[in-house]
Motif scaffolding. Sequence first.
Motif, mmCIF file in Angstrom:
data_model
loop_
_atom_site.group_PDB
_atom_site.id
_atom_site.type_symbol
_atom_site.label_atom_id
_atom_site.label_comp_id
_atom_site.label_asym_id
_atom_site.label_seq_id
_atom_site.Cartn_x
_atom_site.Cartn_y
_atom_site.Cartn_z
ATOM 1 N N ALA A 116 0.807 -1.220 0.000
ATOM 2 C CA ALA A 116 0.000 0.000 0.000
ATOM 3 C C ALA A 116 0.844 1.275 0.000
ATOM 4 N N TYR A 117 2.118 1.159 0.367
ATOM 5 C CA TYR A 117 2.921 2.345 0.632
ATOM 6 C C TYR A 117 3.598 2.962 -0.585
ATOM 7 N N ASP A 118 3.487 2.350 -1.743
ATOM 8 C CA ASP A 118 3.879 3.047 -2.968
ATOM 9 C C ASP A 118 3.008 2.555 -4.110
ATOM 10 N N PRO A 119 2.755 3.421 -5.099
ATOM 11 C CA PRO A 119 1.795 3.093 -6.158
ATOM 12 C C PRO A 119 2.152 1.856 -6.977
ATOM 13 N N SER A 120 3.432 1.433 -6.945
ATOM 14 C CA SER A 120 3.829 0.250 -7.712
ATOM 15 C C SER A 120 3.582 -1.035 -6.928
ATOM 16 N N GLY A 121 3.017 -0.923 -5.729
ATOM 17 C CA GLY A 121 2.789 -2.104 -4.907
ATOM 18 C C GLY A 121 4.024 -2.541 -4.144
ATOM 19 N N GLY A 122 5.040 -1.709 -4.093
ATOM 20 C CA GLY A 122 6.258 -2.001 -3.350
ATOM 21 C C GLY A 122 7.497 -2.125 -4.212
ATOM 22 N N LYS A 123 7.318 -2.222 -5.526
ATOM 23 C CA LYS A 123 8.480 -2.418 -6.407
ATOM 24 C C LYS A 123 9.407 -1.187 -6.428
ATOM 25 N N ASP A 124 8.840 0.005 -6.430
ATOM 26 C CA ASP A 124 9.680 1.209 -6.395
ATOM 27 C C ASP A 124 10.356 1.363 -5.039
ATOM 28 N N ASN A 125 9.617 1.104 -3.989
ATOM 29 C CA ASN A 125 10.118 1.313 -2.632
ATOM 30 C C ASN A 125 11.214 0.320 -2.264
ATOM 31 N N GLN A 126 11.269 -0.821 -2.927
ATOM 32 C CA GLN A 126 12.304 -1.804 -2.587
ATOM 33 C C GLN A 126 13.705 -1.289 -2.935
ATOM 34 N N ARG A 127 13.784 -0.313 -3.840
ATOM 35 C CA ARG A 127 15.078 0.304 -4.143
ATOM 36 C C ARG A 127 15.550 1.185 -2.984
ATOM 37 N N ARG A 128 14.607 1.627 -2.155
ATOM 38 C CA ARG A 128 14.929 2.505 -1.028
ATOM 39 C C ARG A 128 15.049 1.743 0.281
ATOM 40 N N LEU A 129 14.125 0.838 0.568
ATOM 41 C CA LEU A 129 14.095 0.124 1.845
ATOM 42 C C LEU A 129 15.024 -1.084 1.792
ATOM 43 N N THR A 130 16.319 -0.816 1.946
ATOM 44 C CA THR A 130 17.342 -1.850 1.796
ATOM 45 C C THR A 130 17.933 -2.313 3.120
ATOM 46 N N GLY A 131 17.637 -1.606 4.203
ATOM 47 C CA GLY A 131 18.291 -1.882 5.476
ATOM 48 C C GLY A 131 19.501 -0.984 5.684
ATOM 49 N N ALA A 132 19.862 -0.209 4.681
ATOM 50 C CA ALA A 132 20.958 0.766 4.791
ATOM 51 C C ALA A 132 20.371 2.171 4.709
ATOM 52 N N HIS A 133 21.205 3.159 4.984
ATOM 53 C CA HIS A 133 20.816 4.566 4.829
ATOM 54 C C HIS A 133 19.552 4.920 5.603
ATOM 55 N N GLU A 134 19.529 4.595 6.880
ATOM 56 C CA GLU A 134 18.418 4.951 7.766
ATOM 57 C C GLU A 134 17.090 4.348 7.324
ATOM 58 N N THR A 135 17.152 3.117 6.822
ATOM 59 C CA THR A 135 15.923 2.388 6.487
ATOM 60 C C THR A 135 15.997 0.987 7.078
ATOM 61 N N ALA A 136 14.841 0.383 7.249
ATOM 62 C CA ALA A 136 14.759 -1.030 7.629
ATOM 63 C C ALA A 136 14.604 -1.847 6.348
ATOM 64 N N PRO A 137 14.950 -3.136 6.385
ATOM 65 C CA PRO A 137 14.714 -3.973 5.198
ATOM 66 C C PRO A 137 13.227 -4.038 4.866
ATOM 67 N N ILE A 138 12.911 -4.060 3.586
ATOM 68 C CA ILE A 138 11.520 -4.062 3.138
ATOM 69 C C ILE A 138 10.773 -5.320 3.591
ATOM 70 N N THR A 139 11.514 -6.380 3.900
ATOM 71 C CA THR A 139 10.895 -7.676 4.213
ATOM 72 C C THR A 139 10.581 -7.874 5.690
ATOM 73 N N LYS A 140 11.021 -6.947 6.550
ATOM 74 C CA LYS A 140 10.906 -7.191 7.989
ATOM 75 C C LYS A 140 10.410 -5.947 8.711
ATOM 76 N N PHE A 141 9.398 -6.129 9.594
ATOM 77 C CA PHE A 141 8.912 -5.016 10.404
ATOM 78 C C PHE A 141 9.734 -4.897 11.678
ATOM 79 N N SER A 142 10.040 -3.669 12.043
ATOM 80 C CA SER A 142 10.734 -3.407 13.313
ATOM 81 C C SER A 142 10.313 -2.034 13.820
ATOM 82 N N PHE A 143 10.452 -1.846 15.125
ATOM 83 C CA PHE A 143 10.231 -0.514 15.687
ATOM 84 C C PHE A 143 11.238 -0.294 16.805
ATOM 85 N N GLY A 144 11.505 0.971 17.078
ATOM 86 C CA GLY A 144 12.439 1.303 18.144
ATOM 87 C C GLY A 144 12.352 2.762 18.510
#
Length: 198
Positions: free
Chosen positions: A121-149
């Motif tokens: 739901a979080y990007d219009p491509s269904g997650g395909k565009d966002n996977q380039r950003r949510l890598t676990g690096a650069h102040e992001t969590a991996p796209i495959t895993k939920f976490s909070f802190g």
Amino acid sequence: NAYGRPVVEAHYRACMYAGINISGINGEVVPGQWEDEGGPCTGIDSGDQLIMSRYLMLRVCEQFGVRVSFDPKPIPGDWNGAGCHTNVSTNEMRAEGGYDVILKAMERLGAPGKQEEHIAAYDPSGGKDNQRRLTGAHETAPITKFSFGVANRGCSVRIPRMTEKEKCGYFEDRRPASNMDPYVVTGKIMETCVAPDG
């Protein structure tokens, strides 16, 4: 002398003139990458204001002869992408004892299958565009895993230090992409976090 500063300041003034709730602006990691902070807003007004803010940005950029991109990773490389971090609170979260309500929301967001639903739901491509950003690096969590802190920019959801200290406040979902549909994103967050237990 930051790249694009006259553009972003003109956009800020246009938003104020138009009655858009805009709380601040700041330069980001990539030269010419800027963040504006919308809000505070209530309910569907947040989507309306973001759509109008984007429209004003497009018009301002047209006046300066530059092009704007809302792509989550407009330039490939070893740096941050572009998100639309979404701050969330309810009356109960901001009231005394609200921290427990926030932790309950974290349980719901981390429930089986919810990560996939939200990413879709979080990007219009269904997650395909966002996977380039949510890598676990650069102040992001991996796209495959939920976490909070608390105060952790490397998590899916960041709980501000002040929220933990005061035991009430808000949380920041850092997963939405910069090109997200605000109505879809806020609807999905409310559906998961606020819907009655069933």
